[in-house]
Design a protein around this motif. Structure first.
Motif, PDB file in Angstrom:
ATOM      1  N   MET A   1       8.271  47.253  11.860  1.00  7.30           N
ATOM      2  CA  MET A   1       9.169  47.570  10.740  1.00  7.30           C
ATOM      3  C   MET A   1       8.805  46.750   9.501  1.00  7.30           C
ATOM      4  SD  MET A   1      10.963  50.064  11.550  1.00  7.30           S
ATOM      5  CE  MET A   1      11.956  50.070  10.080  1.00  7.30           C
ATOM      6  N   PHE A   2       8.347  45.539   9.712  1.00  8.81           N
ATOM      7  CA  PHE A   2       7.895  44.713   8.594  1.00  8.81           C
ATOM      8  C   PHE A   2       6.725  45.391   7.882  1.00  8.81           C
ATOM      9  CE2 PHE A   2       5.249  41.190   6.932  1.00  8.81           C
ATOM     10  CZ  PHE A   2       6.157  40.668   6.027  1.00  8.81           C
ATOM     11  N   ARG A   3       5.779  45.912   8.648  1.00  7.67           N
ATOM     12  CA  ARG A   3       4.622  46.611   8.074  1.00  7.67           C
ATOM     13  C   ARG A   3       5.067  47.875   7.343  1.00  7.67           C
ATOM     14  NH1 ARG A   3       0.144  45.738   5.827  1.00  7.67           N
ATOM     15  NH2 ARG A   3      -0.670  44.543   7.544  1.00  7.67           N
ATOM     16  N   VAL A   4       6.015  48.621   7.911  1.00 10.70           N
ATOM     17  CA  VAL A   4       6.528  49.831   7.257  1.00 10.70           C
ATOM     18  C   VAL A   4       7.163  49.466   5.919  1.00 10.70           C
ATOM     19  CG1 VAL A   4       8.290  51.643   7.434  1.00 10.70           C
ATOM     20  CG2 VAL A   4       6.819  51.142   9.396  1.00 10.70           C
ATOM     21  N   ASP A   5       7.962  48.394   5.888  1.00 13.44           N
ATOM     22  CA  ASP A   5       8.587  47.945   4.638  1.00 13.44           C
ATOM     23  C   ASP A   5       7.539  47.532   3.617  1.00 13.44           C
ATOM     24  OD1 ASP A   5      11.117  48.409   5.592  1.00 13.44           O
ATOM     25  OD2 ASP A   5      11.526  46.313   6.096  1.00 13.44           O
ATOM     26  N   GLN A   6       6.507  46.826   4.069  1.00 15.01           N
ATOM     27  CA  GLN A   6       5.436  46.425   3.148  1.00 15.01           C
ATOM     28  C   GLN A   6       4.731  47.645   2.573  1.00 15.01           C
ATOM     29  OE1 GLN A   6       2.925  43.726   5.393  1.00 15.01           O
ATOM     30  NE2 GLN A   6       3.515  42.071   4.002  1.00 15.01           N
ATOM     31  N   ASP A   7       4.398  48.586   3.420  1.00 11.51           N
ATOM     32  CA  ASP A   7       3.706  49.785   2.959  1.00 11.51           C
ATOM     33  C   ASP A   7       4.555  50.583   1.982  1.00 11.51           C
ATOM     34  OD1 ASP A   7       1.479  49.161   4.433  1.00 11.51           O
ATOM     35  OD2 ASP A   7       1.983  50.476   6.131  1.00 11.51           O
ATOM     36  N   ALA A   8       5.863  50.610   2.196  1.00 15.04           N
ATOM     37  CA  ALA A   8       6.751  51.377   1.317  1.00 15.04           C
ATOM     38  C   ALA A   8       6.869  50.753  -0.068  1.00 15.04           C
ATOM     39  CB  ALA A   8       8.132  51.496   1.958  1.00 15.04           C
ATOM     40  N   THR A   9       6.689  49.447  -0.174  1.00  7.39           N
ATOM     41  CA  THR A   9       6.885  48.775  -1.460  1.00  7.39           C
ATOM     42  C   THR A   9       5.594  48.357  -2.141  1.00  7.39           C
ATOM     43  OG1 THR A   9       7.127  46.640  -0.353  1.00  7.39           O
ATOM     44  CG2 THR A   9       9.142  47.889  -0.784  1.00  7.39           C
ATOM     45  N   THR A  10       4.467  48.590  -1.492  1.00  5.78           N
ATOM     46  CA  THR A  10       3.189  48.155  -2.044  1.00  5.78           C
ATOM     47  C   THR A  10       2.511  49.285  -2.788  1.00  5.78           C
ATOM     48  OG1 THR A  10       2.917  46.627  -0.202  1.00  5.78           O
ATOM     49  CG2 THR A  10       0.958  47.141  -1.458  1.00  5.78           C
ATOM     50  N   ASP A  11       1.910  48.947  -3.896  1.00  9.29           N
ATOM     51  CA  ASP A  11       1.127  49.920  -4.655  1.00  9.29           C
ATOM     52  C   ASP A  11      -0.217  50.099  -3.944  1.00  9.29           C
ATOM     53  OD1 ASP A  11      -0.049  51.538  -6.524  1.00  9.29           O
ATOM     54  OD2 ASP A  11      -0.126  50.021  -8.108  1.00  9.29           O
ATOM     55  N   HIS A  12      -0.430  51.282  -3.432  1.00 11.83           N
ATOM     56  CA  HIS A  12      -1.642  51.534  -2.656  1.00 11.83           C
ATOM     57  C   HIS A  12      -2.847  51.848  -3.536  1.00 11.83           C
ATOM     58  CE1 HIS A  12       0.379  51.372   1.188  1.00 11.83           C
ATOM     59  NE2 HIS A  12       1.362  52.079   0.650  1.00 11.83           N
ATOM     60  N   TYR A  13      -2.597  52.076  -4.801  1.00 15.16           N
ATOM     61  CA  TYR A  13      -3.684  52.420  -5.707  1.00 15.16           C
ATOM     62  C   TYR A  13      -3.933  51.236  -6.629  1.00 15.16           C
ATOM     63  CZ  TYR A  13      -2.425  56.953  -3.926  1.00 15.16           C
ATOM     64  OH  TYR A  13      -2.147  58.000  -3.090  1.00 15.16           O
ATOM     65  N   LEU A  14      -4.847  50.408  -6.213  1.00 17.06           N
ATOM     66  CA  LEU A  14      -5.143  49.220  -6.998  1.00 17.06           C
ATOM     67  C   LEU A  14      -6.094  49.598  -8.121  1.00 17.06           C
ATOM     68  CD1 LEU A  14      -5.631  46.627  -4.138  1.00 17.06           C
ATOM     69  CD2 LEU A  14      -3.609  47.007  -5.554  1.00 17.06           C
ATOM     70  N   ASP A  15      -5.622  49.408  -9.316  1.00 20.73           N
ATOM     71  CA  ASP A  15      -6.456  49.683 -10.489  1.00 20.73           C
ATOM     72  C   ASP A  15      -7.208  48.423 -10.887  1.00 20.73           C
ATOM     73  OD1 ASP A  15      -5.516  52.288 -10.645  1.00 20.73           O
ATOM     74  OD2 ASP A  15      -3.811  51.674 -11.907  1.00 20.73           O
ATOM     75  N   ASP A  16      -8.333  48.643 -11.507  1.00 24.76           N
ATOM     76  CA  ASP A  16      -9.090  47.514 -12.030  1.00 24.76           C
ATOM     77  C   ASP A  16      -8.381  47.030 -13.286  1.00 24.76           C
ATOM     78  OD1 ASP A  16     -10.884  45.683 -12.963  1.00 24.76           O
ATOM     79  OD2 ASP A  16     -12.572  47.066 -13.106  1.00 24.76           O
ATOM     80  N   PRO A  17      -7.883  45.780 -13.316  1.00 24.36           N
ATOM     81  CA  PRO A  17      -7.145  45.313 -14.480  1.00 24.36           C
ATOM     82  C   PRO A  17      -8.049  45.187 -15.715  1.00 24.36           C
ATOM     83  CG  PRO A  17      -7.492  43.518 -12.935  1.00 24.36           C
ATOM     84  CD  PRO A  17      -7.965  44.766 -12.269  1.00 24.36           C
ATOM     85  N   TYR A  18      -9.371  45.217 -15.498  1.00 25.06           N
ATOM     86  CA  TYR A  18     -10.282  45.070 -16.630  1.00 25.06           C
ATOM     87  C   TYR A  18     -10.843  46.400 -17.103  1.00 25.06           C
ATOM     88  CZ  TYR A  18      -9.949  40.253 -15.170  1.00 25.06           C
ATOM     89  OH  TYR A  18      -9.469  39.018 -14.819  1.00 25.06           O
ATOM     90  N   ALA A  19     -10.484  47.470 -16.416  1.00 27.58           N
ATOM     91  CA  ALA A  19     -10.979  48.792 -16.836  1.00 27.58           C
ATOM     92  C   ALA A  19     -10.270  49.181 -18.134  1.00 27.58           C
ATOM     93  CB  ALA A  19     -10.719  49.819 -15.758  1.00 27.58           C
ATOM     94  N   ARG A  20     -11.009  49.798 -19.028  1.00 23.25           N
ATOM     95  CA  ARG A  20     -10.415  50.192 -20.312  1.00 23.25           C
ATOM     96  C   ARG A  20     -10.322  51.666 -20.426  1.00 23.25           C
ATOM     97  NH1 ARG A  20     -10.425  45.600 -24.144  1.00 23.25           N
ATOM     98  NH2 ARG A  20     -11.332  43.973 -22.951  1.00 23.25           N
TER      99      ARG A  20
END
Length: 89
Positions: free
Chosen positions: A70-89
């Motif tokens: 259940m901890f993993r399910v909660d993490q997956d529900a609140t985590t952004d699965h699409y990590l963007d490159d913070p330096y991409a313009r």
């Protein structure tokens, strides 16, 4: 439960150092004006930084069980699965 000693507004003004020392030592006071309570002086609670092994073990025995699934399910529900490159313009 002990009754807090009452001090007058005048006492607070004239004996402030003595009263502050008592508060630092754990004493609480009720401040009065014209015979009526108007406020309380209470010591601040200090946060402890260290918990002994014995205290931690005692607290852990009464802690609720954690379901890792259940901890993993909660993490997956609140985590952004699409990590963007913070330096991409």
């Amino acid at each position: 439960m002990s009754v807090q000693p009452e001090i007058t507004q005048r006492d607070l003004r004239n004996r402030s150092r003595e009263i502050m020392d008592a508060i630092q030592g754990g004493q609480s006071f009720t401040v009065t004006r014209d015979g009526h309570p108007i406020g309380q002086l209470v010591p601040l609670r200090r946060r402890r930084r260290f918990v002994s092994r014995h205290e931690f073990a005692a607290m852990s025995r009464t802690a609720p069980d954690i379901s890792l699934d259940m901890f993993r399910v909660d993490q997956d529900a609140t985590t952004d699965h699409y990590l963007d490159d913070p330096y991409a313009r």
